[in-house]
Design an enzyme around this catalytic site. Structure first.
Site, PDB file in Angstrom:
ATOM      1  N   LYS A  30     -31.241  85.709 110.911  1.00  0.00           N
ATOM      2  CA  LYS A  30     -30.122  86.652 110.815  1.00  0.00           C
ATOM      3  C   LYS A  30     -29.045  86.282 111.831  1.00  0.00           C
ATOM      4  O   LYS A  30     -29.301  85.520 112.768  1.00  0.00           O
ATOM      5  CB  LYS A  30     -30.634  88.075 111.039  1.00  0.00           C
ATOM      6  CG  LYS A  30     -31.303  88.287 112.394  1.00  0.00           C
ATOM      7  CD  LYS A  30     -32.135  89.566 112.435  1.00  0.00           C
ATOM      8  CE  LYS A  30     -32.781  89.749 113.793  1.00  0.00           C
ATOM      9  NZ  LYS A  30     -33.797  90.823 113.792  1.00  0.00           N
ATOM     10  N   TYR A 248      -8.716  87.853 138.856  1.00  0.00           N
ATOM     11  CA  TYR A 248      -8.228  89.210 138.589  1.00  0.00           C
ATOM     12  C   TYR A 248      -8.880  90.231 139.516  1.00  0.00           C
ATOM     13  O   TYR A 248     -10.086  90.171 139.759  1.00  0.00           O
ATOM     14  CB  TYR A 248      -8.560  89.610 137.152  1.00  0.00           C
ATOM     15  CG  TYR A 248      -7.676  88.967 136.116  1.00  0.00           C
ATOM     16  CD1 TYR A 248      -6.291  89.136 136.148  1.00  0.00           C
ATOM     17  CD2 TYR A 248      -8.225  88.205 135.099  1.00  0.00           C
ATOM     18  CE1 TYR A 248      -5.482  88.538 135.178  1.00  0.00           C
ATOM     19  CE2 TYR A 248      -7.432  87.619 134.124  1.00  0.00           C
ATOM     20  CZ  TYR A 248      -6.050  87.792 134.173  1.00  0.00           C
ATOM     21  OH  TYR A 248      -5.270  87.215 133.224  1.00  0.00           O
TER      22      TYR A 248
HETATM   23  C1  LIG Z   1     -35.008  90.355 114.377  1.00  0.00           C
HETATM   24  C2  LIG Z   1     -36.303  90.698 113.786  1.00  0.00           C
HETATM   25  C3  LIG Z   1     -37.408  89.835 113.962  1.00  0.00           C
HETATM   26  C4  LIG Z   1     -37.386  88.649 114.889  1.00  0.00           C
HETATM   27  O1  LIG Z   1     -37.562  89.130 116.198  1.00  0.00           O
HETATM   28  P1  LIG Z   1     -37.620  88.150 117.467  1.00  0.00           P
HETATM   29  O2  LIG Z   1     -37.897  89.081 118.577  1.00  0.00           O
HETATM   30  O3  LIG Z   1     -36.280  87.512 117.556  1.00  0.00           O
HETATM   31  O4  LIG Z   1     -38.695  87.167 117.222  1.00  0.00           O
HETATM   32  C5  LIG Z   1     -38.577  90.141 113.282  1.00  0.00           C
HETATM   33  N1  LIG Z   1     -38.668  91.251 112.494  1.00  0.00           N
HETATM   34  C6  LIG Z   1     -37.631  92.118 112.340  1.00  0.00           C
HETATM   35  C7  LIG Z   1     -37.805  93.313 111.488  1.00  0.00           C
HETATM   36  C8  LIG Z   1     -36.424  91.878 112.996  1.00  0.00           C
HETATM   37  O5  LIG Z   1     -35.415  92.740 112.861  1.00  0.00           O
END
Ligand SMILES: *Cc1c(COP(=O)(O)O)cnc(C)c1O
Length: 357
Positions: A30, A248
């Site tokens: 994702k 800044y």
């Molecule tokens: C993002 C996600 C993962 C992966 O999690 P990591 O901690 O990055 O390994 C797995 N299952 C779900 C439902 C997620 O949203």
């Protein structure tokens, strides 16, 4: 320059797959593969053996489908209104997160059963069927009749903390629930969940962040290889006198004469402003503290202790590299590797290393 080591990524996939066996190992890609670039990351993972992928949104699934025509793709955030026909057309499997989701999907798939996953909430109160919904489903199994369920899943809230009592609670709730759907493959573990032991593996694991080099076992030596290196060029070097300020808000004032290097990255590139005064860059084992605030495009570093041959315009320093990993930089910013990775800027020159380079 942002260098993404696809061979290290592939080695991480194989390492996680080995740790999870006999469970199969999927890959979570994702958010543009956690910011590293889906177009290059997904095919590399498929080459390393991944054939099941998770994305958050249908658009991400459609993009992934154009890259990998034959893999299984689950859409974690569910069955989106307005995108109903995309799931069939691009062969995306929605993760059904509620009874209304299930009902809408059933209506769509009345002619031909389309595959989907079912998500049970076991302790996050985020997505997935609530306990009440799960009870209704158990009392009326017809609610899922006609669905082609291919995966039963839940998600751990505290997997990176081995001692968290919620891990066991969630694992037990999930195990109990899956007895109701015994023939459907089950999946609970994210990256850290894989290292909680065989009780957490079920049939499929879903690592994300560990593939990209973050440590899934905080406090212990990382089993993963670093994937990202971020090197940034020095634009200018100057000497300042005691009493002069930097950046800044003039939040840093030199207590002695200092040499200051300004580098070409800032918060617009994902080097969080929270790193002001606390961040560090590195070159050849020399630590270079951030001086004053992080600007949009620029950061000032203290290079007073750096040999002059290195403190030069055009020289690159590492924000991520052999002396500083993603977890460490994220920690300096008060955040986590996930946020650091997904904020990596679009302005870097990106270089992908694979077996052809
Ligand atoms: C993002 C996600 C993962 C992966 O999690 P990591 O901690 O990055 O390994 C797995 N299952 C779900 C439902 C997620 O949203």
């Amino acid at each position: 320059m942002l260098t993404i080591d696809l061979e290290a990524l592939q080695a991480n996939y194989r390492r996680l797959a080995q740790a999870a066996a006999p469970a199969r190992c999927a890959a979570v890609v994702k958010a543009d593969a956690y910011g590293l670039g889906l177009d290059r990351v997904a095919p590399a993972l498929a080459e390393a053996g991944a054939n099941t992928f998770f994305v958050a949104l249908p658009e991400e699934g459609m993009r992934l489908r154009s890259l990998l025509p034959d893999v299984t793709i689950y859409v974690l955030s569910g069955f989106f209104e307005g995108a109903e026909t995309d799931y069939a057309e691009y062969q995306l499997r929605p993760v059904l997160n509620s009874l209304p989701d299930i009902e809408r999907y059933r209506r769509l798939t009345i002619e031909t059963a389309l595959p989907a996953a079912l998500h049970l909430d076991t302790g996050m109160s985020r997505l997935g069927l609530s306990r009440a919904e799960w009870h209704r489903l158990q009392e009326d199994p017809e609610l899922v009749q006609g669905l082609d369920l291919r995966l039963f899943m839940s998600h751990l809230a505290c997997a990176e903390d081995r001692e968290a009592p919620l891990n066991t609670t969630q694992q037990e709730r999930f195990r109990q629930a899956r007895a109701f759907l015994p023939d459907i493959p089950a999946s609970l573990a994210n990256s850290s969940g894989i290292f909680l032991g065989p009780d957490y593996g079920f049939e499929l694991v879903r690592p994300g962040v560990a593939l990209y080099g973050a440590n899934p076992t905080p406090g212990l030596e990382s089993p993963m290889r670093p994937v990202v290196r971020l090197s940034v060029r020095i634009l200018q070097v100057r000497e300042i006198d005691s009493g002069e300020s930097v950046g800044y808000g003039a939040t840093y004032t030199a207590d002695a004469p200092r040499r200051v290097a300004t580098i070409a990255a800032g918060y617009a590139d994902g080097v969080h402003r929270a790193l002001s005064s606390t961040g560090r860059a590195w070159i050849g084992g020399y630590e270079l503290p951030f001086l004053g605030r992080v600007s949009m495009d620029l950061i000032s570093l203290d290079v007073s202790n750096l040999p002059e041959a290195l403190a030069q315009q055009g020289q690159s320093v590492d924000l991520l590299g052999p002396d500083q990993d993603i977890d460490s930089l994220a920690g300096q910013a008060g955040t986590i590797a996930y946020e650091m990775l997904t904020s990596l800027g679009r302005r870097y020159h990106r270089q992908y290393l694979d077996h052809t380079t």
